[in-house]
Design an enzyme around this catalytic site. Structure first.
Site, PDB file in Angstrom:
ATOM      1  N   CYS A  31       0.276  12.059  32.991  1.00  0.00           N
ATOM      2  CA  CYS A  31       1.618  11.814  33.548  1.00  0.00           C
ATOM      3  C   CYS A  31       1.550  11.605  35.053  1.00  0.00           C
ATOM      4  CB  CYS A  31       2.525  13.001  33.195  1.00  0.00           C
ATOM      5  SG  CYS A  31       4.104  13.012  34.051  1.00  0.00           S
ATOM      6  N   CYS A  34       3.909  13.766  37.167  1.00  0.00           N
ATOM      7  CA  CYS A  34       3.449  15.159  37.164  1.00  0.00           C
ATOM      8  C   CYS A  34       2.445  15.389  38.288  1.00  0.00           C
ATOM      9  CB  CYS A  34       2.789  15.506  35.831  1.00  0.00           C
ATOM     10  SG  CYS A  34       3.888  15.416  34.396  1.00  0.00           S
TER      11      CYS A  34
END
Length: 313
Positions: A31, A34
């Site tokens: 991600c 993230c």
């Protein structure tokens, strides 16, 4: 920063949040957002000086944790952050938000530096009082109020202990800054009525004179209330409530329901705060939404609540 797994979920997240707020960052290695959010959260954990704890959960490695929290909040994307406090998830946000927005989120749940310092002083005061060191406890509570004047919990603890120590004038001065809140804060109101009783006691009629007046006229409610105040001033709370019940049973509306209000104030004063959760008392792993058992009541408080209900209805 702590990595959360199914094995340490309860100790490092649930139980840890009993002590301080814990922000759980649910992320994944693939991600991109993230990877941007993670270092920012670590920076903020340091900036806040330990007032909250950062925990991380790799959703690929811990799908059960990530899945249940996502379902509970209705979220299907990451990064997803959940704030835990007192053993429960209380709020969250989705996405790599800007630092300013994350600070706004944190400030809704993380105590300020002053509040954190006041909380530490209050906790120390509780320990000192339990050991019988009233002077030490008063000093700590005075520090708590000085560092965080808006901390009503610390202030009311301070006022109560001052009254119990016989320092009524000092208690009145400590109570005055929150006097305007008495109309909607039962604790502050109760302390105000207790202070009134303590201040009137030295110049009021003596108990035998009040009892003689009551014996001569069972409906001398002024004498009954004055006797209740005198008993309240010396800490004979159940005797004071018994005297007030005699008024309530005969005339519930007397003097703007003053007897009932004073009775309720005494109940507030003698009701103990619920005990802080012990380690291991938090809900089990991933049991996030079930009903908690109601704490056991104080039998004296319960008895006098029932007496009041019976007198009123």
């Amino acid at each position: 920063m702590t990595d959360i797994t199914i094995q340490n979920f309860e100790s490092e997240l649930i139980q840890a949040s009993m002590v301080q707020p814990v922000l759980l960052d649910i992320w994944a290695p693939w991600c991109g957002p993230c990877k941007a959010l993670g270092p920012l959260l670590e920076k903020l954990e340091a900036d806040y000086g330990g007032r909250f704890k950062l925990a991380k959960c790799n959703s690929d490695d811990q799908p059960e944790i990530a899945g249940q929290l996502s379902q509970a909040f209705g979220v299907r994307s990451i990064p997803f952050c959940v704030m835990f406090s007192r053993g429960q998830p209380v709020d969250g946000f989705v996405g790599a938000l800007p630092e300013a927005q994350i600070r706004e989120f944190l400030d809704r749940h993380v105590p300020s530096e002053a509040a954190a310092e006041a909380a530490a002083d209050t906790e120390q005061a509780e320990a000192l009082e339990a050991e019988g060191d009233v002077d030490g406890a008063l000093a700590k509570l005075q520090e708590a109020v000085a560092v965080d004047p808006a901390n009503d919990a610390a202030r009311t603890d301070y006022v109560k202990l001052l009254i119990e120590a016989g320092q009524v004038a000092q208690a009145r001065q400590a109570w005055l800054p929150v006097a305007s809140k008495a109309a909607f804060d039962p604790r502050i109101s109760a302390l105000g009525l207790w202070l009134d009783a303590c201040e009137k006691a030295p110049t009021g009629r003596r108990p035998h004179d009040l009892q003689a007046a009551i014996d001569a006229n069972r409906r001398d409610f002024d004498a009954r209330h004055e006797l209740a105040q005198l008993l309240m001033a010396v800490g004979r709370f159940t005797d004071a409530m018994d005297a007030l019940l005699e008024i309530i049973m005969r005339d519930k509306e007397w003097n703007g329901q003053l007897a009932r209000k004073t009775y309720v104030a005494i109940l507030e004063l003698i009701t103990k705060a619920p005990p802080k959760p012990e380690p291991g008392a938090a809900k089990g792993a991933l049991e996030l939404t079930g009903k908690q058992a109601a704490p056991a009541g104080d039998p004296v408080v319960d008895q006098y609540r029932r007496k009041l209900s019976m007198a009123l209805f």
